[in-house]
Design a protein around this motif. Structure first.
Motif, PDB file in Angstrom:
ATOM      1  N   VAL A  50       0.876  -1.176   0.000  1.00 51.54           N
ATOM      2  CA  VAL A  50       0.000   0.000   0.000  1.00 51.54           C
ATOM      3  C   VAL A  50       0.905   1.214   0.000  1.00 51.54           C
ATOM      4  CG1 VAL A  50      -1.781   1.277   1.227  1.00 51.54           C
ATOM      5  CG2 VAL A  50      -1.804  -1.226   1.264  1.00 51.54           C
ATOM      6  N   ARG A  51       0.860   1.984  -1.069  1.00 50.57           N
ATOM      7  CA  ARG A  51       1.751   3.135  -1.207  1.00 50.57           C
ATOM      8  C   ARG A  51       0.964   4.432  -1.013  1.00 50.57           C
ATOM      9  NH1 ARG A  51       4.826   1.342  -6.839  1.00 50.57           N
ATOM     10  NH2 ARG A  51       4.113  -0.831  -6.792  1.00 50.57           N
ATOM     11  N   THR A  52       1.466   5.280  -0.115  1.00 52.32           N
ATOM     12  CA  THR A  52       0.912   6.617   0.063  1.00 52.32           C
ATOM     13  C   THR A  52       2.062   7.602  -0.046  1.00 52.32           C
ATOM     14  OG1 THR A  52       1.212   6.695   2.461  1.00 52.32           O
ATOM     15  CG2 THR A  52      -0.806   5.671   1.656  1.00 52.32           C
ATOM     16  N   THR A  53       1.750   8.879   0.002  1.00 45.64           N
ATOM     17  CA  THR A  53       2.806   9.893  -0.092  1.00 45.64           C
ATOM     18  C   THR A  53       3.678   9.903   1.152  1.00 45.64           C
ATOM     19  OG1 THR A  53       1.257  11.539   0.774  1.00 45.64           O
ATOM     20  CG2 THR A  53       1.474  11.370  -1.624  1.00 45.64           C
ATOM     21  N   ARG A  54       3.160   9.380   2.258  1.00 44.21           N
ATOM     22  CA  ARG A  54       3.903   9.450   3.520  1.00 44.21           C
ATOM     23  C   ARG A  54       4.588   8.154   3.921  1.00 44.21           C
ATOM     24  NH1 ARG A  54       0.481  13.171   7.798  1.00 44.21           N
ATOM     25  NH2 ARG A  54       0.463  15.092   6.527  1.00 44.21           N
TER      26      ARG A  54
END
Length: 307
Positions: A50-54
């Protein structure tokens, strides 16, 4: 082989915590790394990350897949070592870690002699005062100073080292006579610390199993033993070191040991390696070669306590 390559990339991404860090560690373009992991997810028909900006996190499927990938990659590495002859003759690369000063003073001379005797072995020596994870960092053998936690690691003790309190003779001549560790609470001290809290120095009560712990308020706090020793030589204050760290300065009369009767029990020194079945000959050769030489080197420091 592409699948194994993708597995290795995924594992590195999870170990480093980001695609950019993994890209630098592997020397692979970021776009290539991202595409390989995406292709792996497509082949599996499951989302692994799961990739997010943070932040980057693993899905439940990703957690299980990464754990399985690590096992598979370790088995492949083991098979390659066997095929390459590391179990039939001592050759290949050894990764060894040790504390910085101890490694420079005691481990490096042993390694130099070892390499002269084993021309087909290469060594990568990692000097660090923090403990590296042998599995995660792919380290074959470590020198550890201090009590070892219970683990599956195999430890060979090569000696022990005193924990000493020392001071410049010039400073000692200008302070009241020391008869008890609590006298230190009124004197300037140099501690090794990475935070702003008080440092605790532990002492042993003579003739007793009880210990005494003092919260030392430092006149100067530094982050390594070299700096602490230099400060003590410059009469900044009294400091606490491992004996080998101050041995040369003691021999030169730059510092001297105080309160030796209150010294805590010496700290053990071990050669440590992971338990992975049959040991490659390069590791067995190094262990057999290094252990007695380190024992001799360390035992030379075990002079009787003196003030």
């Amino acid at each position: 082989m592409d699948r194994l390559n993708a597995m290795a990339m995924l594992v590195k991404v999870t170990e480093t915590g980001s695609f950019s860090a993994a890209s630098k560690a592997l020397g692979v373009p970021l776009a290539t790394l991202s595409r390989k992991v995406s292709d792996l997810e497509k082949q599996l028909g499951a989302r692994l990350l799961v990739r997010t900006t943070r932040k980057l996190s693993l899905t439940e499927a990703g957690i299980h897949y990464v754990a399985a990938s690590k096992r598979i990659l370790e088995q492949v590495e083991e098979a390659e070592r066997q095929a390459g002859g590391e179990y039939t003759q001592p050759k290949g690369e050894l990764v060894i870690t040790a504390p910085q000063m101890f490694g420079r003073l005691h481990v490096l001379p042993v390694i130099s002699e070892f390499l002269a005797n084993y021309p087909e072995i290469r060594i990568r020596l990692l000097l660090a005062d923090h403990n590296l994870d042998l599995i995660e960092e792919h380290v074959d053998m470590a020198v550890r100073i201090g009590r070892l936690p219970d683990s599956t690691m195999v430890a060979t003790q090569v000696g022990s080292v005193r924990v000493i309190t020392c001071v410049s003779p010039a400073l000692l001549s200008n302070i009241p006579a020391l008869s008890h560790p609590e006298d230190l609470l009124e004197l300037p001290c140099v501690t090794q610390d990475t935070n702003r809290n008080a440092t605790t120095w532990r002492f042993k009560q003579p003739g007793s199993s009880n210990s005494l712990e003092l919260a030392i308020q430092a006149r100067l706090s530094v982050t390594n033993s070299d700096a602490a020793l230099c400060a003590a030589i410059r009469q900044v204050g009294i400091t606490r070191l491992l004996h080998y760290q101050a041995a040369d300065a003691i021999a030169k009369g730059q510092v001297q040991i105080i309160l030796p009767e209150y010294e805590p029990s010496p700290l053990p020194i071990h050669l440590l390696h992971a338990s992975r079945g049959i040991m490659p000959l390069k590791m067995r050769s190094f262990l057999d070669f290094a252990a007695p030489r380190l024992k001799d080197s360390v035992s030379a420091l075990q002079s009787p306590p003196s003030g």
